[in-house]
Design a protein around this motif. Structure first.
Motif, PDB file in Angstrom:
ATOM      1  N   THR A  31       0.841  -1.195   0.000  1.00 18.81           N
ATOM      2  CA  THR A  31       0.000   0.000   0.000  1.00 18.81           C
ATOM      3  C   THR A  31       0.875   1.243   0.000  1.00 18.81           C
ATOM      4  N   SER A  32       0.214   2.386  -0.080  1.00 21.66           N
ATOM      5  CA  SER A  32       0.942   3.661  -0.054  1.00 21.66           C
ATOM      6  C   SER A  32       1.170   4.159   1.364  1.00 21.66           C
ATOM      7  N   HIS A  33       0.716   3.381   2.346  1.00 20.08           N
ATOM      8  CA  HIS A  33       0.820   3.815   3.734  1.00 20.08           C
ATOM      9  C   HIS A  33       2.049   3.226   4.422  1.00 20.08           C
ATOM     10  N   SER A  34       2.685   4.042   5.237  1.00 18.07           N
ATOM     11  CA  SER A  34       3.802   3.580   6.049  1.00 18.07           C
ATOM     12  C   SER A  34       3.294   3.191   7.431  1.00 18.07           C
ATOM     13  N   LEU A  35       3.969   2.224   8.040  1.00 25.19           N
ATOM     14  CA  LEU A  35       3.619   1.763   9.384  1.00 25.19           C
ATOM     15  C   LEU A  35       4.846   1.809  10.276  1.00 25.19           C
ATOM     16  N   GLY A  36       4.598   1.827  11.573  1.00 26.50           N
ATOM     17  CA  GLY A  36       5.652   1.628  12.553  1.00 26.50           C
ATOM     18  C   GLY A  36       5.339   0.409  13.396  1.00 26.50           C
ATOM     19  N   LEU A  37       6.372  -0.242  13.900  1.00 27.25           N
ATOM     20  CA  LEU A  37       6.218  -1.339  14.856  1.00 27.25           C
ATOM     21  C   LEU A  37       6.747  -0.870  16.205  1.00 27.25           C
ATOM     22  N   ILE A  38       6.022  -1.205  17.271  1.00 20.36           N
ATOM     23  CA  ILE A  38       6.328  -0.661  18.597  1.00 20.36           C
ATOM     24  C   ILE A  38       6.469  -1.783  19.631  1.00 20.36           C
ATOM     25  N   PRO A  39       7.514  -2.593  19.546  1.00 25.46           N
ATOM     26  CA  PRO A  39       7.671  -3.667  20.530  1.00 25.46           C
ATOM     27  C   PRO A  39       7.952  -3.129  21.930  1.00 25.46           C
ATOM     28  N   SER A  40       7.241  -3.690  22.900  1.00 26.41           N
ATOM     29  CA  SER A  40       7.546  -3.401  24.300  1.00 26.41           C
ATOM     30  C   SER A  40       8.696  -4.303  24.739  1.00 26.41           C
ATOM     31  N   ARG A  41       9.230  -4.023  25.896  1.00 30.48           N
ATOM     32  CA  ARG A  41      10.351  -4.826  26.387  1.00 30.48           C
ATOM     33  C   ARG A  41       9.919  -6.255  26.689  1.00 30.48           C
ATOM     34  N   GLY A  48      15.295 -11.959  25.260  1.00 27.83           N
ATOM     35  CA  GLY A  48      14.185 -12.740  24.743  1.00 27.83           C
ATOM     36  C   GLY A  48      12.852 -12.191  25.219  1.00 27.83           C
ATOM     37  N   GLY A  49      11.778 -12.481  24.464  1.00 19.58           N
ATOM     38  CA  GLY A  49      10.457 -12.007  24.818  1.00 19.58           C
ATOM     39  C   GLY A  49       9.397 -13.003  24.397  1.00 19.58           C
ATOM     40  N   TYR A  50       8.149 -12.700  24.709  1.00 20.14           N
ATOM     41  CA  TYR A  50       7.101 -13.680  24.427  1.00 20.14           C
ATOM     42  C   TYR A  50       6.696 -13.712  22.954  1.00 20.14           C
ATOM     43  N   VAL A  51       7.078 -12.714  22.158  1.00 21.81           N
ATOM     44  CA  VAL A  51       6.746 -12.719  20.740  1.00 21.81           C
ATOM     45  C   VAL A  51       7.797 -13.519  19.969  1.00 21.81           C
ATOM     46  N   ASN A  52       7.433 -14.721  19.570  1.00 18.17           N
ATOM     47  CA  ASN A  52       8.299 -15.602  18.779  1.00 18.17           C
ATOM     48  C   ASN A  52       9.627 -15.907  19.469  1.00 18.17           C
ATOM     49  N   ASN A  53       9.695 -15.671  20.763  1.00 17.61           N
ATOM     50  CA  ASN A  53      10.945 -15.840  21.519  1.00 17.61           C
ATOM     51  C   ASN A  53      12.092 -15.018  20.931  1.00 17.61           C
ATOM     52  N   TRP A  54      11.756 -13.923  20.252  1.00 14.52           N
ATOM     53  CA  TRP A  54      12.765 -13.088  19.616  1.00 14.52           C
ATOM     54  C   TRP A  54      13.592 -12.315  20.629  1.00 14.52           C
ATOM     55  N   LYS A  55      14.907 -12.303  20.411  1.00 17.34           N
ATOM     56  CA  LYS A  55      15.775 -11.339  21.057  1.00 17.34           C
ATOM     57  C   LYS A  55      15.838 -10.102  20.159  1.00 17.34           C
ATOM     58  N   THR A  56      16.233  -8.972  20.716  1.00 16.28           N
ATOM     59  CA  THR A  56      16.206  -7.711  19.982  1.00 16.28           C
ATOM     60  C   THR A  56      16.950  -7.806  18.658  1.00 16.28           C
ATOM     61  N   GLU A  57      18.169  -8.331  18.705  1.00 16.60           N
ATOM     62  CA  GLU A  57      18.979  -8.419  17.492  1.00 16.60           C
ATOM     63  C   GLU A  57      18.343  -9.340  16.458  1.00 16.60           C
ATOM     64  N   GLU A  58      17.724 -10.420  16.893  1.00 15.37           N
ATOM     65  CA  GLU A  58      17.056 -11.345  15.977  1.00 15.37           C
ATOM     66  C   GLU A  58      15.864 -10.673  15.302  1.00 15.37           C
ATOM     67  N   PHE A  59      15.133  -9.905  16.066  1.00 17.86           N
ATOM     68  CA  PHE A  59      13.963  -9.212  15.540  1.00 17.86           C
ATOM     69  C   PHE A  59      14.352  -8.183  14.479  1.00 17.86           C
ATOM     70  N   THR A  60      15.321  -7.326  14.794  1.00 15.62           N
ATOM     71  CA  THR A  60      15.707  -6.301  13.825  1.00 15.62           C
ATOM     72  C   THR A  60      16.330  -6.922  12.581  1.00 15.62           C
ATOM     73  N   GLN A  61      17.054  -8.028  12.747  1.00 15.30           N
ATOM     74  CA  GLN A  61      17.619  -8.724  11.592  1.00 15.30           C
ATOM     75  C   GLN A  61      16.505  -9.301  10.719  1.00 15.30           C
ATOM     76  N   TYR A  62      15.468  -9.826  11.336  1.00 16.84           N
ATOM     77  CA  TYR A  62      14.327 -10.371  10.594  1.00 16.84           C
ATOM     78  C   TYR A  62      13.680  -9.274   9.748  1.00 16.84           C
TER      79      TYR A  62
END
Length: 333
Positions: A31-41, A48-62
């Motif tokens: 779409t023509s719309h931009s989004l932001g993602l706002i992960p909490s700690r 690690g966190g409850y979302v996909n067991n992602w660590k911060t570096e893993e998430f940003t790399q994804y």
């Protein structure tokens, strides 16, 4: 990873699951719309966190591997916001090194006065600026954490500008409050358009983008009321996790009894249960408000792949609905 025209981002999505992250990236591309993602700690963290067991570096790399222009903002960064008590500084350091562009500096859970909140905010911003010359910030917090008036917001921003000097220019977002909060699967409280308008005007005076948290479950009309009062953008998070849980339940892919069992084991539902149901919360409510904490566990884990198309359709429609509130205004400008 971040668009230049951040003032055009109207919706910031809470990454309640990997699937919601994927749909958000897909929407931003198609779409023509931009989004932001706002992960909490608690959702995504360096440990690690409850979302996909992602660590911060893993998430940003994804996100980077998806070639996405989606904007990453750490939501509620700072002390008292993680799974364990800490000052939040190591978490923020990992955010910066992992590629976050914006950090929401939110020490307000750990203070009991405006002055203490200002001091902690400025201290943390100085810490982050010593690590990075490019990191930018969001300041303030939502009503359920620390309510403040328009005059309080004016004082917070004026004092931060005085303390931080040129570093104040790296604050891009100011959190405004309109009198509402989330309870169960509803947006409750008394919406105050005059209060909101006053706060958005204060943000504009300080060259900040006004952002309201707790935008969940609002109708198109209710979002439009906020747009008419000058609101620039909105955060929506638990609503999307609840929607994914409902799709699983209503499609018969997960039974209520099995879902209830794991939700009670994980025990993350209490904060979302309305006061009138605290003593004996309904089974369905327990699952709806906390199912997203359990998506990496059975019975959710094996069923989620079967709702990809339906979830995508639901979120695309909801994102479009939210953006229409601002599209009308943008067309006039």
């Amino acid at each position: 990873m971040n668009p230049d025209n951040i003032d055009k981002i109207r919706l910031f999505v809470g990454p309640m699951s990997k699937e919601i992250v994927d749909v958000s990236i897909d929407y931003e591309k198609k779409t023509s719309h931009s989004l932001g993602l706002i992960p909490s700690r608690r959702q995504i963290e360096f440990q690690g966190g409850y979302v996909n067991n992602w660590k911060t570096e893993e998430f940003t790399q994804y996100i980077a591997e998806k070639n996405s222009n989606i904007t990453l903002v750490r939501d509620h960064g700072g002390p008292g916001q993680g799974s364990n008590p800490d000052d939040g500084l190591e978490s923020l350091r990992h955010d910066i090194h992992s590629g976050f562009k914006f950090l929401h500096i939110d020490p307000w859970k750990t203070v009991n006065s405006i002055e203490a909140g200002i001091q902690k905010t400025s201290n943390i911003i100085n810490y982050c600026c010593n690590i990075s010359d490019t990191i930018d910030f969001e300041v303030g917090t939502e009503e359920s954490i620390f309510p403040y008036s328009p005059d309080d917001l004016e004082h917070i921003l004026a004092k931060l500008k005085m303390i931080l000097g040129d570093k104040f220019n790296r604050i891009k977002y100011g959190v405004v409050q309109s009198g509402v909060k989330i309870s169960g699967t509803k947006n409750i409280g008394n919406f105050d358009p005059k209060r909101l308008n006053h706060m958005t005007q204060i943000c504009r005076h300080y060259n900040l983008i006004s952002k309201e948290h707790n935008g969940d479950y609002l109708t198109t009309s209710e979002i439009g009321q906020r747009v008419n009062q000058g609101l620039d953008c909105i955060n929506i998070a638990p609503e999307f996790g609840v929607a994914q849980t409902k799709i699983l339940l209503e499609g018969g892919l997960v039974s209520l009894s099995d879902a209830l069992r794991v939700c009670k084991e994980v025990n993350k539902f209490s904060k979302w249960i309305p006061e009138e149901h605290k003593s004996v919360p309904p089974d369905r409510m327990i699952v709806e408000v906390s199912g997203h904490y359990c998506f990496t566990k059975e019975p959710f884990k094996s069923a989620i792949s079967q709702i990809k198309e339906k979830l995508s359709m639901h979120l695309f429609e909801r994102f479009d609905e939210i953006y229409r509130a601002w599209d009308t205004l943008d067309d006039k400008n």
